[in-house]
Design an enzyme around this catalytic site. Sequence first.
Site, PDB file in Angstrom:
ATOM      1  N   LYS A  15      -8.271  12.362   4.868  1.00  0.00           N
ATOM      2  CA  LYS A  15      -8.155  11.486   3.346  1.00  0.00           C
ATOM      3  C   LYS A  15     -10.111  11.392   2.967  1.00  0.00           C
ATOM      4  O   LYS A  15     -10.035  12.171   1.525  1.00  0.00           O
ATOM      5  CB  LYS A  15      -7.493  10.591   3.676  1.00  0.00           C
ATOM      6  CG  LYS A  15      -5.970  10.880   4.160  1.00  0.00           C
ATOM      7  CD  LYS A  15      -5.738   9.627   4.529  1.00  0.00           C
ATOM      8  CE  LYS A  15      -4.183  10.188   5.240  1.00  0.00           C
ATOM      9  NZ  LYS A  15      -2.552  10.199   4.903  1.00  0.00           N
ATOM     10  N   TYR A  62       1.466   8.376  14.009  1.00  0.00           N
ATOM     11  CA  TYR A  62       1.350   9.294  13.335  1.00  0.00           C
ATOM     12  C   TYR A  62       0.424   9.944  13.457  1.00  0.00           C
ATOM     13  O   TYR A  62      -0.437   9.466  12.402  1.00  0.00           O
ATOM     14  CB  TYR A  62       2.045   9.695  11.720  1.00  0.00           C
ATOM     15  CG  TYR A  62       2.340  10.584  11.441  1.00  0.00           C
ATOM     16  CD1 TYR A  62       1.465  11.152  10.426  1.00  0.00           C
ATOM     17  CD2 TYR A  62       3.227  11.596  11.525  1.00  0.00           C
ATOM     18  CE1 TYR A  62       1.748  11.914   9.889  1.00  0.00           C
ATOM     19  CE2 TYR A  62       3.057  12.852  10.803  1.00  0.00           C
ATOM     20  CZ  TYR A  62       2.489  13.068   9.806  1.00  0.00           C
ATOM     21  OH  TYR A  62       3.004  14.130   9.029  1.00  0.00           O
ATOM     22  N   ASP A 114      -7.839   8.283  16.224  1.00  0.00           N
ATOM     23  CA  ASP A 114      -7.167   8.229  14.660  1.00  0.00           C
ATOM     24  C   ASP A 114      -7.584   7.470  13.278  1.00  0.00           C
ATOM     25  O   ASP A 114      -6.609   6.773  13.549  1.00  0.00           O
ATOM     26  CB  ASP A 114      -5.980   9.532  14.525  1.00  0.00           C
ATOM     27  CG  ASP A 114      -5.438   9.479  13.528  1.00  0.00           C
ATOM     28  OD1 ASP A 114      -3.809   9.815  13.694  1.00  0.00           O
ATOM     29  OD2 ASP A 114      -6.076   9.876  12.520  1.00  0.00           O
TER      30      ASP A 114
HETATM   31  P1  KE4 Z   1      -2.206  15.490   7.255  1.00  0.00           P
HETATM   32  O1  KE4 Z   1      -1.842  17.052   7.668  1.00  0.00           O
HETATM   33  O2  KE4 Z   1      -1.381  14.665   6.273  1.00  0.00           O
HETATM   34  O3  KE4 Z   1      -4.019  15.581   5.959  1.00  0.00           O
HETATM   35  O4  KE4 Z   1      -2.678  14.145   7.711  1.00  0.00           O
HETATM   36  C1  KE4 Z   1      -1.304  14.068   9.358  1.00  0.00           C
HETATM   37  C2  KE4 Z   1      -2.571  12.281   8.943  1.00  0.00           C
HETATM   38  C3  KE4 Z   1      -2.978  12.090  10.647  1.00  0.00           C
HETATM   39  N1  KE4 Z   1      -3.204  10.399  10.875  1.00  0.00           N
HETATM   40  C4  KE4 Z   1      -2.801   9.792  10.495  1.00  0.00           C
HETATM   41  C5  KE4 Z   1      -3.171   8.672  11.103  1.00  0.00           C
HETATM   42  C6  KE4 Z   1      -1.637   9.911   9.127  1.00  0.00           C
HETATM   43  O5  KE4 Z   1      -1.992   8.675   8.197  1.00  0.00           O
HETATM   44  C7  KE4 Z   1      -2.142  11.223   8.644  1.00  0.00           C
HETATM   45  C8  KE4 Z   1      -1.453  11.694   6.913  1.00  0.00           C
HETATM   46  N2  KE4 Z   1      -0.960  10.100   6.834  1.00  0.00           N
HETATM   47  C9  KE4 Z   1       0.129  10.361   5.849  1.00  0.00           C
HETATM   48  C10 KE4 Z   1       0.866   8.739   5.192  1.00  0.00           C
HETATM   49  N3  KE4 Z   1       1.031   8.178   6.414  1.00  0.00           N
HETATM   50  C11 KE4 Z   1       0.437  11.931   4.942  1.00  0.00           C
HETATM   51  C12 KE4 Z   1       1.375  11.990   3.757  1.00  0.00           C
HETATM   52  C13 KE4 Z   1       2.284  12.570   4.052  1.00  0.00           C
HETATM   53  O6  KE4 Z   1       2.697  12.765   5.538  1.00  0.00           O
HETATM   54  O7  KE4 Z   1       2.951  13.621   2.715  1.00  0.00           O
END
Ligand code: KE4
Length: 425
Positions: free
Chosen positions: A265, A142, A237
């Site tokens: 994060k 993801y 990533d």
């Molecule tokens: P954000 O757009 O949510 O800040 O980041 C996206 C993203 C990109 N790359 C990786 C490896 C990530 O884990 C994420 C976002 N992680 C999720 C949790 N698995 C965010 C939680 C959510 O979607 O509410």
Amino acid sequence: MPSSASLFTRAQQLIPGGVNSPVRAFRSVGGAPFFTRSARGATLTTVDGRELIDFVCTWGPAIHGHNHPRIRAAIAAALEHGTSFGTPNPYEVEMAELIVKFFPSIRKVRMCNSGTEATMSAIRLARGFTQRDKIIKFAGCYHGHSDSLLIKAGSGALTHGHPDSAGIPAAFARETVVLPYNDPAAIAAAFAANPGQIACIILEPYIGNIGFIKPDAGYLQYVREACTTHGALLIFDEVMTGFRQARGGVQELEKITPDLTCLGKIIGGGLPVGAFGGRADVMDYLAPLGPVYQAGTLSGNPLALAAGIASLQMLEELNPYAKLDALGRQVVTAALAAATAKGLPLQAPQTGSMFSLFFTPTPVRDMPTALASDAKLFGKFFHACLAGGVYLPPSAYEAWFLSTAHEGAAIDRACEVIASAIKSL
Ligand code: KE4
């Protein structure tokens, strides 16, 4: 203070599913989400007055525990000067210097406001630099919710059974080649089938979005060499793993040099921040220097960067990774012991402060083996832990996180609750 139940009733009238991010909705584990009133250290306090030991850590940022005094003080100090300027500001230079210091592969970096923006921008940059359209990603990884990447995606998309989201034009999806993770032959075949067309490979070097999954020995090196051979860029990533697995992320641990890296994060200290960076010759393709456009009203926001700088400075001073790994090992050891005593098949992959539990006899090394685990049983386990005052990610397909604040009473109590929850299954 209204109860979680009354807040959730109101929220569902106005917000789709009552949540602003799907994985929070508890739909895959059942039941209704609680609403959080406050957070401090390893603990969340709900609006109903419950105190929960937190293994989500706001999905990664809270590596020092919630609401750390140093991060609060940094935000307060920045606030004295205003909230947003829309001009360059000193925090942006300090943050860039910190990121470049810990990530030798990052020679130039651009700040943005989320991990999604970081990966979306890195993909566009790779396409602009190579003048190629196709990208390779891996089933279950993801990378946020941009159209090119929300294909066979993990995290909430997988949790809710929509790894291929509706609303993505077929023309977009055709440009994304999705391969099985930990399968070098699939990479060789994809490059052979798309000669000179692959702009980049993007991957989570340690996967956190199908639960926690690590690469087979030599796999990351294989991916690196394949990209070099075929003129594609390698994008790590590290939104989740950057400053989480080590100050220099997985690329420090595995000694692999990607061409671009995405961060998020932890670098925001709990406020909205993303970043992408890498080779200067590639990054200089970005506007205003080059033809690849990328922008953001609040990119480099002074409050968010002040929080992130404080978080990174503490990591620089404390270097807490051995402690975090010991805490992670303490949890998985307690869980495996309870499962063995119960005769329950359990996999508990862990490195540092990232880990997850899969109820399956088969080692989990990709999306199919993760999906073969018992998600229903995970739901029962989740609620048994919650009843005991421990909050896990509300999905069988997410990494758990812990912080330096978990040390001592919190981790000991959590291990007791997790062990007894397993025995109750
Ligand atoms: P954000 O757009 O949510 O800040 O980041 C996206 C993203 C990109 N790359 C990786 C490896 C990530 O884990 C994420 C976002 N992680 C999720 C949790 N698995 C965010 C939680 C959510 O979607 O509410």
